[in-house]
Design a protein around this motif. Structure first.
Motif, PDB file in Angstrom:
ATOM      1  N   THR A 194      66.751  -3.940  50.390  1.00 11.44           N
ATOM      2  CA  THR A 194      66.675  -2.504  50.164  1.00 11.44           C
ATOM      3  C   THR A 194      65.875  -2.186  48.907  1.00 11.44           C
ATOM      4  N   SER A 195      66.103  -2.977  47.854  1.00  9.62           N
ATOM      5  CA  SER A 195      65.374  -2.767  46.595  1.00  9.62           C
ATOM      6  C   SER A 195      63.881  -2.975  46.786  1.00  9.62           C
ATOM      7  N   VAL A 196      63.527  -4.030  47.543  1.00  7.64           N
ATOM      8  CA  VAL A 196      62.112  -4.305  47.816  1.00  7.64           C
ATOM      9  C   VAL A 196      61.495  -3.169  48.624  1.00  7.64           C
ATOM     10  N   ALA A 197      62.262  -2.704  49.639  1.00 10.40           N
ATOM     11  CA  ALA A 197      61.765  -1.609  50.479  1.00 10.40           C
ATOM     12  C   ALA A 197      61.550  -0.341  49.664  1.00 10.40           C
ATOM     13  N   VAL A 198      62.471  -0.061  48.737  1.00 11.72           N
ATOM     14  CA  VAL A 198      62.345   1.121  47.884  1.00 11.72           C
ATOM     15  C   VAL A 198      61.107   1.008  47.002  1.00 11.72           C
ATOM     16  N   PHE A 199      60.893  -0.184  46.415  1.00  8.70           N
ATOM     17  CA  PHE A 199      59.712  -0.387  45.574  1.00  8.70           C
ATOM     18  C   PHE A 199      58.428  -0.187  46.371  1.00  8.70           C
ATOM     19  N   VAL A 200      58.387  -0.757  47.578  1.00  4.08           N
ATOM     20  CA  VAL A 200      57.189  -0.624  48.423  1.00  4.08           C
ATOM     21  C   VAL A 200      56.957   0.841  48.785  1.00  4.08           C
ATOM     22  N   ALA A 201      58.035   1.546  49.105  1.00  3.99           N
ATOM     23  CA  ALA A 201      57.908   2.959  49.484  1.00  3.99           C
ATOM     24  C   ALA A 201      57.394   3.789  48.317  1.00  3.99           C
ATOM     25  N   TYR A 202      57.933   3.545  47.108  1.00  4.82           N
ATOM     26  CA  TYR A 202      57.476   4.279  45.937  1.00  4.82           C
ATOM     27  C   TYR A 202      56.017   3.957  45.620  1.00  4.82           C
ATOM     28  N   PHE A 203      55.690   2.672  45.710  1.00  7.08           N
ATOM     29  CA  PHE A 203      54.304   2.269  45.432  1.00  7.08           C
ATOM     30  C   PHE A 203      53.348   2.934  46.418  1.00  7.08           C
ATOM     31  N   PHE A 204      53.712   2.936  47.696  1.00  7.35           N
ATOM     32  CA  PHE A 204      52.861   3.560  48.714  1.00  7.35           C
ATOM     33  C   PHE A 204      52.736   5.061  48.459  1.00  7.35           C
ATOM     34  N   ALA A 205      53.845   5.693  48.053  1.00  7.91           N
ATOM     35  CA  ALA A 205      53.822   7.137  47.807  1.00  7.91           C
ATOM     36  C   ALA A 205      52.874   7.479  46.668  1.00  7.91           C
ATOM     37  N   PHE A 206      52.958   6.728  45.562  1.00  6.07           N
ATOM     38  CA  PHE A 206      52.090   7.014  44.423  1.00  6.07           C
ATOM     39  C   PHE A 206      50.623   6.677  44.744  1.00  6.07           C
ATOM     40  N   THR A 207      50.403   5.631  45.519  1.00  7.98           N
ATOM     41  CA  THR A 207      49.036   5.283  45.909  1.00  7.98           C
ATOM     42  C   THR A 207      48.452   6.356  46.825  1.00  7.98           C
ATOM     43  N   LEU A 208      49.261   6.820  47.767  1.00 11.13           N
ATOM     44  CA  LEU A 208      48.807   7.877  48.676  1.00 11.13           C
ATOM     45  C   LEU A 208      48.527   9.166  47.927  1.00 11.13           C
ATOM     46  N   SER A 209      49.429   9.542  47.017  1.00 11.87           N
ATOM     47  CA  SER A 209      49.215  10.780  46.261  1.00 11.87           C
ATOM     48  C   SER A 209      47.976  10.670  45.386  1.00 11.87           C
ATOM     49  N   GLY A 210      47.756   9.480  44.809  1.00 11.02           N
ATOM     50  CA  GLY A 210      46.551   9.269  44.003  1.00 11.02           C
ATOM     51  C   GLY A 210      45.288   9.385  44.838  1.00 11.02           C
ATOM     52  N   ALA A 211      45.332   8.838  46.061  1.00 16.37           N
ATOM     53  CA  ALA A 211      44.172   8.918  46.958  1.00 16.37           C
ATOM     54  C   ALA A 211      43.888  10.365  47.352  1.00 16.37           C
ATOM     55  N   ILE A 212      44.957  11.118  47.637  1.00 23.27           N
ATOM     56  CA  ILE A 212      44.790  12.527  48.006  1.00 23.27           C
ATOM     57  C   ILE A 212      44.156  13.313  46.856  1.00 23.27           C
ATOM     58  N   TYR A 213      44.701  13.138  45.657  1.00 22.80           N
ATOM     59  CA  TYR A 213      44.177  13.869  44.498  1.00 22.80           C
ATOM     60  C   TYR A 213      42.729  13.483  44.230  1.00 22.80           C
ATOM     61  N   HIS A 214      42.436  12.183  44.244  1.00 27.54           N
ATOM     62  CA  HIS A 214      41.080  11.718  43.938  1.00 27.54           C
ATOM     63  C   HIS A 214      40.073  12.266  44.949  1.00 27.54           C
ATOM     64  N   CYS A 215      40.423  12.213  46.229  1.00 28.97           N
ATOM     65  CA  CYS A 215      39.505  12.694  47.262  1.00 28.97           C
ATOM     66  C   CYS A 215      39.260  14.202  47.141  1.00 28.97           C
ATOM     67  N   MET A 216      40.327  14.967  46.967  1.00 26.97           N
ATOM     68  CA  MET A 216      40.186  16.416  46.900  1.00 26.97           C
ATOM     69  C   MET A 216      39.375  16.839  45.675  1.00 26.97           C
ATOM     70  N   ILE A 217      39.657  16.227  44.533  1.00 26.63           N
ATOM     71  CA  ILE A 217      38.965  16.624  43.308  1.00 26.63           C
ATOM     72  C   ILE A 217      37.514  16.159  43.329  1.00 26.63           C
ATOM     73  N   ARG A 218      37.261  14.950  43.773  1.00 26.92           N
ATOM     74  CA  ARG A 218      35.871  14.465  43.813  1.00 26.92           C
ATOM     75  C   ARG A 218      35.030  15.324  44.739  1.00 26.92           C
ATOM     76  N   ASN A 219      35.543  15.630  45.929  1.00 27.34           N
ATOM     77  CA  ASN A 219      34.791  16.462  46.873  1.00 27.34           C
ATOM     78  C   ASN A 219      34.502  17.841  46.285  1.00 27.34           C
ATOM     79  N   HIS A 220      35.520  18.424  45.641  1.00 28.37           N
ATOM     80  CA  HIS A 220      35.343  19.757  45.046  1.00 28.37           C
ATOM     81  C   HIS A 220      34.361  19.715  43.881  1.00 28.37           C
ATOM     82  N   LEU A 221      34.487  18.710  43.022  1.00 25.01           N
ATOM     83  CA  LEU A 221      33.622  18.612  41.845  1.00 25.01           C
ATOM     84  C   LEU A 221      32.165  18.418  42.242  1.00 25.01           C
TER      85      LEU A 221
END
Length: 361
Positions: free
Chosen positions: A242-269
């Protein structure tokens, strides 16, 4: 001579504008050879060769990045970077020595560095852009210390006191400061970014993290209750999984959010940035391809203990080039390099101090 330039300019105005894509032709295997030699020689020489490694790496990536079959060039010499790193070593040594002898002085030096860091950022931008050329015409940076202090120090501090509610606005101002002070062939970039776009990107990214964290927290509570009720002998193994799954889920969430922010801002800029009369930019980054690129690069680097780093770096450069295009105006064909050196020798050396590098990719 003046008549010739005028005639070239008049002729250029009659030519149509043209669309072009950025092309990156580097290969992972080819860069691996450069990277491994750089790494080994830097270790053998106790870091001295790292200045040459930096120049070789940038020359490789700049030289393999082309627009209309014309490559970029990186013109800095290793000695310029080496001098800055020698200064950095001396300053670090003095800082640690003084910190060891007097903790109070360590705080004073930390505060002093906060005031010096904007100057380092400006010098780095001036140096690296002046050492970058396209069609034998150099880039330049015109920002000053006060602007850098305002945008890199004061605004981030202000965002802390607003519980980070002002952070998207601060990031927008930093991007605007860098781009609007960058020039090519004497033409400054014009930037018309919207603050709302930064807030939308930040809110979407934050919503992704919050949503995943909420779901994971609920699942964790449910699993905890089930394990407590069943009192299974495999409770320890289940808790670990469960601990490993939680870590993977959090890591994926932050990576996904970072990808979303980077793509949106780069395209707009890129959409809102233009070199007047020279070029207009376009970026078409997509979240899923960039997310998969980031994740697979990271997995490859971890599984190969870092040996896949050159491959990952080339993959990212190729992807960023593939989603970048320009509308080129005919006046670009008449540009000449009229830039004069404005940096002092010490300024050039200090540009490599702590290897400061600020860029928008």
């Amino acid at each position: 001579m003046e008549n010739s330039v005028s005639n070239d300019a008049a002729s250029a105005e009659n030519k149509p504008q043209r669309a072009s894509k950025v092309v990156f032709s580097g290969q992972g295997g080819e860069f691996f050879g450069i990277w491994i030699v750089n790494l080994l020689l830097s270790i053998v020489t106790l870091g001295i060769y790292s200045a040459w490694a930096t120049v070789r790496t940038r020359q490789y990536f700049y030289g393999h990045t082309q627009i209309e079959k014309q490559p970029f060039r990186y013109l800095a010499s290793p000695m310029q970077i080496l001098k800055g790193r020698i200064i950095a070593i001396v300053i670090f040594a003095l800082f640690f020595a003084i910190s060891y002898l007097s903790p109070v002085m360590a705080v004073v030096l930390a505060i002093l560095f906060m005031f010096v860091s904007p100057w380092l950022v400006v010098q780095s931008l001036k140096f690296n852009l002046r050492m970058t050329s396209y069609r034998n015409v150099r880039f330049a940076f015109h920002g000053d210390y006060l602007g850098a202090f305002k945008y890199f120090i004061l605004l981030p501090i202000l965002s802390v006191f607003t519980l980070y509610l002002a952070l998207p606005w601060a990031l927008k101002k930093i991007d605007h400061y860098i781009c609007s002070n960058t020039s090519f062939g004497g033409k400054k970039m014009q930037v018309t970014t919207d603050t709302s776009s930064y807030y939308i990107a930040a809110l979407v990214a934050a919503a992704i993290v919050f949503g995943v964290m909420t779901v994971v927290a609920i699942i964790g509570v449910v699993l905890g209750i089930l394990m407590a009720v069943t009192d299974s002998g495999n409770a320890s193994a289940a808790a670990l999984m469960t601990s490993v799954a939680v870590f993977v889920a959090y890591f994926f969430a932050f990576t996904l959010s970072g990808a979303i922010y980077h793509c949106m801002i780069r395209n707009h800029l890129f959409e809102r940035t233009e070199l007047p009369g020279i070029a207009k930019f376009k970026s078409k980054m997509e979240v899923l391809p960039f997310l998969m690129l980031t994740l697979t690069n990271l997995v490859a680097i971890v599984l190969t203990l870092g040996l896949a780093y050159p491959w990952a770096k080339v993959r990212k450069a190729r992807y960023l080039a593939s989603v970048t295009s320009l509308i080129i105006y005919p006046q670009i064909d008449t540009l000449v390099d009229e830039q004069q050196s404005e940096n002092s020798a010490f300024g050039e050396e200090a540009a490599g101090l702590f290897d400061v590098d600020v860029s928008i990719a």
